[in-house]
Design a protein around this motif. Structure first.
Motif, mmCIF file in Angstrom:
data_model
loop_
_atom_site.group_PDB
_atom_site.id
_atom_site.type_symbol
_atom_site.label_atom_id
_atom_site.label_comp_id
_atom_site.label_asym_id
_atom_site.label_seq_id
_atom_site.Cartn_x
_atom_site.Cartn_y
_atom_site.Cartn_z
ATOM 1 N N SER A 1 0.831 -1.206 0.000
ATOM 2 C CA SER A 1 0.000 0.000 0.000
ATOM 3 C C SER A 1 0.863 1.254 0.000
ATOM 4 C CB SER A 1 -0.943 0.004 1.196
ATOM 5 O OG SER A 1 -0.225 0.031 2.404
ATOM 6 N N LYS A 2 2.051 1.179 0.597
ATOM 7 C CA LYS A 2 2.966 2.322 0.582
ATOM 8 C C LYS A 2 3.502 2.556 -0.829
ATOM 9 C CE LYS A 2 6.796 4.068 3.336
ATOM 10 N NZ LYS A 2 7.795 3.737 4.346
ATOM 11 N N LEU A 3 3.801 1.472 -1.558
ATOM 12 C CA LEU A 3 4.312 1.588 -2.925
ATOM 13 C C LEU A 3 3.243 2.072 -3.898
ATOM 14 C CD1 LEU A 3 6.506 -1.612 -3.276
ATOM 15 C CD2 LEU A 3 7.285 0.740 -3.280
ATOM 16 N N THR A 4 2.032 1.586 -3.773
ATOM 17 C CA THR A 4 0.975 1.930 -4.722
ATOM 18 C C THR A 4 0.084 3.060 -4.252
ATOM 19 O OG1 THR A 4 -0.526 0.280 -3.765
ATOM 20 C CG2 THR A 4 0.875 -0.436 -5.592
ATOM 21 N N GLY A 5 0.307 3.544 -3.053
ATOM 22 C CA GLY A 5 -0.574 4.536 -2.465
ATOM 23 C C GLY A 5 -0.539 5.892 -3.126
ATOM 24 N N GLU A 6 0.637 6.434 -3.369
ATOM 25 C CA GLU A 6 0.726 7.774 -3.931
ATOM 26 C C GLU A 6 1.939 7.863 -4.846
ATOM 27 O OE1 GLU A 6 2.865 10.582 -0.819
ATOM 28 O OE2 GLU A 6 1.104 9.603 0.048
ATOM 29 N N ILE A 7 1.892 8.801 -5.768
ATOM 30 C CA ILE A 7 2.989 9.003 -6.701
ATOM 31 C C ILE A 7 4.039 9.877 -6.025
ATOM 32 C CG2 ILE A 7 3.625 9.942 -8.942
ATOM 33 C CD1 ILE A 7 0.739 9.478 -9.808
ATOM 34 N N PRO A 8 5.292 9.469 -6.062
ATOM 35 C CA PRO A 8 6.340 10.276 -5.425
ATOM 36 C C PRO A 8 6.474 11.645 -6.096
ATOM 37 C CG PRO A 8 7.163 8.096 -5.988
ATOM 38 C CD PRO A 8 5.813 8.228 -6.603
ATOM 39 N N PRO A 9 6.653 12.694 -5.318
ATOM 40 C CA PRO A 9 6.771 14.044 -5.885
ATOM 41 C C PRO A 9 7.928 14.189 -6.875
ATOM 42 C CG PRO A 9 6.499 14.158 -3.503
ATOM 43 C CD PRO A 9 6.668 12.718 -3.860
ATOM 44 N N SER A 10 9.017 13.484 -6.644
ATOM 45 C CA SER A 10 10.148 13.574 -7.581
ATOM 46 C C SER A 10 9.771 13.012 -8.946
ATOM 47 C CB SER A 10 11.364 12.830 -7.023
ATOM 48 O OG SER A 10 11.067 11.459 -6.853
ATOM 49 N N LEU A 11 8.954 11.978 -8.984
ATOM 50 C CA LEU A 11 8.504 11.415 -10.249
ATOM 51 C C LEU A 11 7.581 12.383 -10.977
ATOM 52 C CD1 LEU A 11 8.578 8.908 -12.054
ATOM 53 C CD2 LEU A 11 6.601 8.063 -10.817
ATOM 54 N N VAL A 12 6.747 13.081 -10.248
ATOM 55 C CA VAL A 12 5.861 14.081 -10.844
ATOM 56 C C VAL A 12 6.688 15.229 -11.423
ATOM 57 C CG1 VAL A 12 4.061 15.779 -10.342
ATOM 58 C CG2 VAL A 12 3.928 13.510 -9.332
ATOM 59 N N ARG A 13 7.667 15.720 -10.673
ATOM 60 C CA ARG A 13 8.518 16.811 -11.158
ATOM 61 C C ARG A 13 9.318 16.395 -12.387
ATOM 62 N NH1 ARG A 13 11.596 17.714 -6.143
ATOM 63 N NH2 ARG A 13 9.963 16.729 -4.991
ATOM 64 N N THR A 14 9.838 15.177 -12.381
ATOM 65 C CA THR A 14 10.595 14.689 -13.529
ATOM 66 C C THR A 14 9.701 14.584 -14.757
ATOM 67 O OG1 THR A 14 12.008 13.431 -12.032
ATOM 68 C CG2 THR A 14 12.065 12.823 -14.354
ATOM 69 N N GLY A 15 8.493 14.092 -14.586
ATOM 70 C CA GLY A 15 7.553 13.992 -15.702
ATOM 71 C C GLY A 15 7.195 15.350 -16.276
ATOM 72 N N ILE A 16 6.957 16.312 -15.411
ATOM 73 C CA ILE A 16 6.636 17.671 -15.867
ATOM 74 C C ILE A 16 7.828 18.277 -16.598
ATOM 75 C CG2 ILE A 16 6.142 20.019 -15.067
ATOM 76 C CD1 ILE A 16 4.421 18.741 -12.861
ATOM 77 N N ALA A 17 9.032 18.062 -16.079
ATOM 78 C CA ALA A 17 10.232 18.600 -16.729
ATOM 79 C C ALA A 17 10.422 17.997 -18.118
ATOM 80 C CB ALA A 17 11.462 18.332 -15.864
ATOM 81 N N ILE A 18 10.186 16.704 -18.263
ATOM 82 C CA ILE A 18 10.315 16.052 -19.571
ATOM 83 C C ILE A 18 9.289 16.601 -20.548
ATOM 84 C CG2 ILE A 18 10.022 13.839 -20.763
ATOM 85 C CD1 ILE A 18 11.328 12.524 -18.304
ATOM 86 N N ILE A 19 8.064 16.795 -20.100
ATOM 87 C CA ILE A 19 7.018 17.349 -20.968
ATOM 88 C C ILE A 19 7.380 18.756 -21.414
ATOM 89 C CG2 ILE A 19 4.613 18.147 -20.989
ATOM 90 C CD1 ILE A 19 3.983 15.696 -19.218
ATOM 91 N N VAL A 20 7.893 19.574 -20.499
ATOM 92 C CA VAL A 20 8.290 20.953 -20.839
ATOM 93 C C VAL A 20 9.437 20.941 -21.846
ATOM 94 C CG1 VAL A 20 9.357 23.050 -19.896
ATOM 95 C CG2 VAL A 20 7.413 22.006 -18.738
ATOM 96 N N ILE A 21 10.419 20.066 -21.661
ATOM 97 C CA ILE A 21 11.547 19.980 -22.588
ATOM 98 C C ILE A 21 11.083 19.565 -23.981
ATOM 99 C CG2 ILE A 21 13.643 18.656 -23.105
ATOM 100 C CD1 ILE A 21 14.157 18.667 -20.036
ATOM 101 N N VAL A 22 10.214 18.573 -24.057
ATOM 102 C CA VAL A 22 9.712 18.123 -25.360
ATOM 103 C C VAL A 22 8.892 19.220 -26.028
ATOM 104 C CG1 VAL A 22 8.123 16.485 -26.464
ATOM 105 C CG2 VAL A 22 9.790 15.669 -24.800
ATOM 106 N N PHE A 23 8.047 19.892 -25.269
ATOM 107 C CA PHE A 23 7.223 20.966 -25.824
ATOM 108 C C PHE A 23 8.100 22.120 -26.321
ATOM 109 C CE2 PHE A 23 4.391 24.695 -25.384
ATOM 110 C CZ PHE A 23 3.385 24.287 -26.248
ATOM 111 N N THR A 24 9.137 22.460 -25.557
ATOM 112 C CA THR A 24 10.055 23.519 -25.975
ATOM 113 C C THR A 24 10.805 23.118 -27.246
ATOM 114 O OG1 THR A 24 10.305 24.168 -23.662
ATOM 115 C CG2 THR A 24 11.969 24.971 -25.209
ATOM 116 N N ALA A 25 11.212 21.866 -27.329
ATOM 117 C CA ALA A 25 11.902 21.387 -28.536
ATOM 118 C C ALA A 25 10.985 21.441 -29.752
ATOM 119 C CB ALA A 25 12.408 19.967 -28.312
ATOM 120 N N LEU A 26 9.723 21.096 -29.576
ATOM 121 C CA LEU A 26 8.768 21.181 -30.686
ATOM 122 C C LEU A 26 8.554 22.623 -31.131
ATOM 123 C CD1 LEU A 26 6.105 18.533 -29.643
ATOM 124 C CD2 LEU A 26 7.674 18.415 -31.570
#
Length: 65
Positions: free
Chosen positions: A17-42
């Motif tokens: 339940s600890k593993l599946t309970g919530e998304i780690p904030p670092s994973l959310v920040r990394t995902g947002i950063a990747i999306i911003v980088i791809v959008f900027t490249a486009l």
């Protein structure tokens, strides 16, 4: 009806339940950063790459003018 079948709560161990309970904030920040980088490249590609079959104008310039 049996109350056990209607109850949707799953019994999990504390570790699972600890593993599946919530998304780690670092994973959310990394995902947002990747999306911003791809959008900027486009956007950069739209502004800098030449439009095919043109006299060297950019894709953005072709669509605007």
């Amino acid at each position: 009806m049996d109350t056990k079948n209607t109850d949707k709560t799953e019994l999990r161990s504390e570790k699972v339940s600890k593993l599946t309970g919530e998304i780690p904030p670092s994973l959310v920040r990394t995902g947002i950063a990747i999306i911003v980088i791809v959008f900027t490249a486009l956007l950069g590609a739209i502004c800098l790459l030449p439009y095919p079959y043109s006299d060297g104008e950019s894709i953005l310039h072709h669509f605007i003018g």
